[in-house]
Each structure stands twice: as C-alpha cells, then as structure tokens.
Scaffold this active site. Sequence first.
Site, short mmCIF file in Angstrom:
data_model
loop_
_atom_site.label_atom_id
_atom_site.label_comp_id
_atom_site.label_asym_id
_atom_site.label_seq_id
_atom_site.Cartn_x
_atom_site.Cartn_y
_atom_site.Cartn_z
N HIS A 59 -75.81 -31.33 -21.43
CA HIS A 59 -74.35 -31.54 -22.26
C HIS A 59 -73.69 -30.18 -22.94
O HIS A 59 -73.04 -30.51 -23.50
CB HIS A 59 -75.15 -32.07 -23.37
CG HIS A 59 -74.35 -32.85 -24.15
ND1 HIS A 59 -73.09 -34.40 -23.76
CD2 HIS A 59 -74.08 -32.91 -25.03
CE1 HIS A 59 -73.39 -35.29 -24.92
NE2 HIS A 59 -73.20 -33.76 -25.87
N HIS A 108 -77.44 -41.29 -29.92
CA HIS A 108 -76.60 -42.42 -30.10
C HIS A 108 -77.27 -43.87 -29.43
O HIS A 108 -77.86 -44.03 -28.82
CB HIS A 108 -75.29 -42.39 -29.64
CG HIS A 108 -74.45 -41.64 -29.38
ND1 HIS A 108 -73.18 -41.14 -30.29
CD2 HIS A 108 -74.55 -39.82 -29.13
CE1 HIS A 108 -73.01 -39.99 -30.11
NE2 HIS A 108 -73.45 -39.55 -29.75
#
Length: 321
Positions: free
Chosen positions: A173, A235
């Site tokens: 990421h 998240h």
Amino acid sequence: MIASARRARLSSYRLGDLKKLITARLSRLHTPSRPRLHTPTLHTPSLLRAASTMSRSTVDLGHMTIKLLPALSDNYMYLLIDKSTKQAATVDPVKPEHIVSAVESEGLHLSTVLTTHHHLDHAEGNEKLVSMVTGLTVCGNDDRIGALNKTVKHNDQFKVGSLTVTCLETPCHTKGHICYYVTSEDLSDKVVFTGDTLFVGGCGRFFEGTPEQMHHALCQVLSSLPPDTGVYCGHEYTVSNLLYAQHVEPDNKALSEKLQWAKDKRERDTPTIPSTIGQELSFNPFMRVSEASVQNHCKTTDPISTMKFLREEKNGFKPKM
Ligand SMILES: [Zn+2]
C-alpha cells in the site's frame, strides 16, 4: 459613493452566505444519523474534518484494553492499554486531541505512537500529539512520517508496559507500511494493527507495491499469526469489501453470514472491528488467493495473478448498497 455601495453589496452578500452556511450546518446537526457506508477510495483526509459520529467502543481482554476512536469520515485511531501498568500506545492518532482527552480521562501514561504508514489520514496528527504530550516514542518505517523518532524494522520488538509489540513490515500500500502485532506475556491476548494493509474482508490499494508484495504481506506474514489474533484495521470499509467478496465467492457461507452481521452493525452505527485472522482466512478473498473458488473467479491457478486480478477488479467495483 460607488465604492461604498459596492462594499455594502459585498457585505450583505457575505452576510447572506454566512446565514446559508449556518442554516446548513444546523440542519446537518439536527439530521438523525444514518448508517455510514463508505466505499474504500479515500486515502487522503476527507474534506469533512468533523469528528465522525460513529460510536466509540472498547474491547476488554484479559491483559489489554483496546479503545476504538473513529476519526475523519471512516478512519479508526486506537488506544492500546496495558491493564497492569496503565501504560498506553496509540495507533495512527490523526486527531490527537481526542487521544489526549481519552488518555486523561482514563488516567493513562501514553508512551508510544505506532504509525502504520505515512498517509495523512493516519500520520497527520503526530506532530501535534508530540507537542501536547512530552517524551513520546514515535514508531514507523518511513521518512515521510511526521515526528518519527524510532525507525522500526521487521521483527523489531519493544514493550508497552507488560505488552510486547512486534513490528511486521508489509510494504505494498506504501513502501514503509508496518503492521504491529501485540501480545500479552502469557500469549493469551493477541492483536494486530493492520493499518491499510489488511481490512476486514479486503486489503489496501497497491499504491507503492506489487501483487507479489501484497501476497507476501497477507498470505505469509499476517496469515502465519495465530488464528485467534484480533485484527484492528485503519478504516471502516467492511460492508463494501464484503459486497465485493460476495461477487467473487457467491457460495461462501461464512462470507454471507459476515456480510449480514456487518450490515446490522453499520445500521446501528457500530464498528465492525475487530475481526480475527482466522475469520479473514474464511471470507477475505485477498487472503484466499490459493483457494480454487477464488482462482476460478479470476480464471487463473496462480496465487499472484489471482491477487493482481482481484485488486484490479475491486478498484472498479461499484457495490450495490
Ligand atoms: Zn493509506
């Protein structure tokens, strides 16, 4: 005269705008909260800087307590507390004032910041937090992380009170992404903070890495943790992730049950965190790239090609909420 007329018109225009703004803000304040379902596209801070209305929650284990503090539109910050010493660490404290008020109200000693990666919706609060709390050790593995004073590497270990933190490098990421695996002395409590590498039912986008790297992170590093390890991610993307997972594996019963559970949670505005490594292995397609059912969907028998296909398909997937 002309100038003063223009000034008067301008000021009344501004006043009108201000009234509109206040009315809009007030009506927003009085709107009952609805389920907050977000698609996993934002990796920069939301323009809506107001604190999330998602409810906070606390996970109380034998030796550690984990407080979930929602922030921005769908981020989670965490407070990790060693019960025996009241020493605490915080993970990705993007809204430091909320962390400090929780630390003060619980009578904790905050010693450590665990930064998963440099994206601003995770690391932007570091500088302010170190100005509010003296003597903090700020961990991470990326020069782009604010206030960083302890660069950590794979398998580095340190203590927060009696708890042991083990750093796991999971680049993809971002290049410097770290997951933090935390255990109690007797190993009865095990949790991992996965930032934007592993989400419930999904994974982060490959902004700075390759399908090979995400395969290594998910299917080797994180999959090898004990199955009962609690997963605390960056998240609240669970429902949209599981809608995509269902597109990949429509006959996966564990998946459809988890999706229904997650929808019920979100309708009550409650977090879907934590998950466990064992649960993720049963329904998260990105951790199941060696399963025939997932490979069939991607029309390949190679786990890396499966990972690549899933990420690309997911990037363009529009879930029907
Ligand atoms: Zn990110």
